[in-house]
Design an enzyme around this catalytic site. Sequence first.
Site, PDB file in Angstrom:
ATOM      1  N   GLN A   1     -25.354 -24.796 -15.503  1.00 17.31           N
ATOM      2  CA  GLN A   1     -24.829 -24.678 -16.262  1.00 17.31           C
ATOM      3  C   GLN A   1     -22.663 -24.753 -16.617  1.00 17.31           C
ATOM      4  OE1 GLN A   1     -26.343 -22.337 -19.283  1.00 17.31           O
ATOM      5  NE2 GLN A   1     -27.545 -22.927 -19.497  1.00 17.31           N
TER       6      GLN A   1
ATOM      7  N   HIS B   1     -25.663 -19.306 -18.763  1.00 17.67           N
ATOM      8  CA  HIS B   1     -24.878 -18.825 -20.004  1.00 17.67           C
ATOM      9  C   HIS B   1     -23.030 -18.164 -19.357  1.00 17.67           C
ATOM     10  CE1 HIS B   1     -28.367 -17.343 -21.722  1.00 17.67           C
ATOM     11  NE2 HIS B   1     -28.783 -18.492 -21.044  1.00 17.67           N
TER      12      HIS B   1
ATOM     13  N   GLU C   1     -27.022 -19.084 -33.844  1.00 18.66           N
ATOM     14  CA  GLU C   1     -26.518 -18.566 -33.977  1.00 18.66           C
ATOM     15  C   GLU C   1     -25.303 -19.176 -34.941  1.00 18.66           C
ATOM     16  OE1 GLU C   1     -27.989 -13.806 -34.000  1.00 18.66           O
ATOM     17  OE2 GLU C   1     -25.625 -14.312 -33.958  1.00 18.66           O
TER      18      GLU C   1
ATOM     19  N   TYR D   1     -22.097  -8.013 -32.198  1.00 17.37           N
ATOM     20  CA  TYR D   1     -23.147  -8.808 -32.914  1.00 17.37           C
ATOM     21  C   TYR D   1     -24.339  -8.389 -31.921  1.00 17.37           C
ATOM     22  CZ  TYR D   1     -19.124 -10.124 -36.020  1.00 17.37           C
ATOM     23  OH  TYR D   1     -17.766  -9.642 -36.142  1.00 17.37           O
TER      24      TYR D   1
ATOM     25  N   TYR E   1     -38.069 -17.136 -25.086  1.00 13.07           N
ATOM     26  CA  TYR E   1     -39.140 -18.661 -24.367  1.00 13.07           C
ATOM     27  C   TYR E   1     -40.507 -17.769 -23.856  1.00 13.07           C
ATOM     28  CZ  TYR E   1     -34.185 -20.226 -23.944  1.00 13.07           C
ATOM     29  OH  TYR E   1     -32.622 -20.778 -23.617  1.00 13.07           O
TER      30      TYR E   1
END
Length: 379
Positions: free
Chosen positions: A94, A156, A249, A259, A270
């Site tokens: 990513q 991420h 979210e 959070y 998963y």
Amino acid sequence: MIPREALHRATAALVIASLPFATACVAAETYPSEHYNLRLVTVAGGLEHPWSLAWLPDGRMLVTEREGRLRIVTADGEVSAPVEGLPEIAVTGQGGLLDILVAPDFATSRTIYFSFSEPGEGGQGTAVAAAELDGARLANLRILFRQLPKSGGGRHFGSRLVLARDGTLFVTVGERGEAERAQDTTVNRGQVVRIHTDGSIPRDNPFVGRAGYRPEIWSYGHRNPQGAALHPETGELWINEHGARGGDEVNIPRGGRNYGWPVIAYGRHYWGGEIGEGTHKGGMEQPVHYWDPSIAPSGMAFYTGDKFPAWRGNLLVGALKYQLVARLVLDGETVVAEERILEELGERIRDIRQGPDGYVYLLTDDSGGRILRLEPAGG
């Protein structure tokens, strides 16, 4: 709301996204929605996994490609050769060249900001740079922020950049697939970071001078925030972040708050196991909205323009997995309705922006990705 089965493609278009330097299509695709028939026009194609776009004062667009290239795209869809002068970028998973932001004083400073996955000791990590755009190359490049420590793997990174009204810069940072470190405030994992545009730390950051906390941290306990925008009325930062199998979210990250990831979350791992301690815990914030199952949210924008007056104040969120745009209707900080549009597009939406012209622009995440402009049909 328009039921899902009623959404269908009214007309098909000639798609030229496979061309390496495509120009704007004259054909368009049309889709129904609750308030408008929507026309989707291809502005440019042939982009390799485009990630973010931003407008220059003269109407041209800067577009990042995850593969490590920055392009300049004209209003009529002409795509430039890659801009020169980028730093070394770790293109892995990513990671790659990610978000981009044009300084408000660009006309005089020529400054842009961008985020990318930076290689270094230990692997790679999210970094933020500033530079001046000098024609088709970057000059005076300087690194403003580095995620520390770096780590292996390609998951991420975050990463969105948002300028606050006070001129500080918010940076969203993913937890790099290291969920347990999102609660560790001695490292940069799963956070919103707040810095000045010269890379220095604002003295009013919530953890400045506090032992056990990095001073750049604004909020923590996030997973992988890939959408961010300022609320047009309050000026507060809103973000979206990927959950696991469920639990995407929308949050309002406020200074000093936790959070919850991975202690609390909606959805499951998963492999099906429960995450953490449930959905609530004292001292940890609740999301404004969540999706279960996950839609894989990407870029997002508050709509404030005049082309879609029925959408003013709505939050538009792109989706990678479900390949759609979610239009969230708000009453203050409460989501009171959701409409899903462009469900039959069949392309991953990586970014969504309101253009200077009031239309909505999308990037599709593909090896032949497109810049799309969303217009009201007949408008």
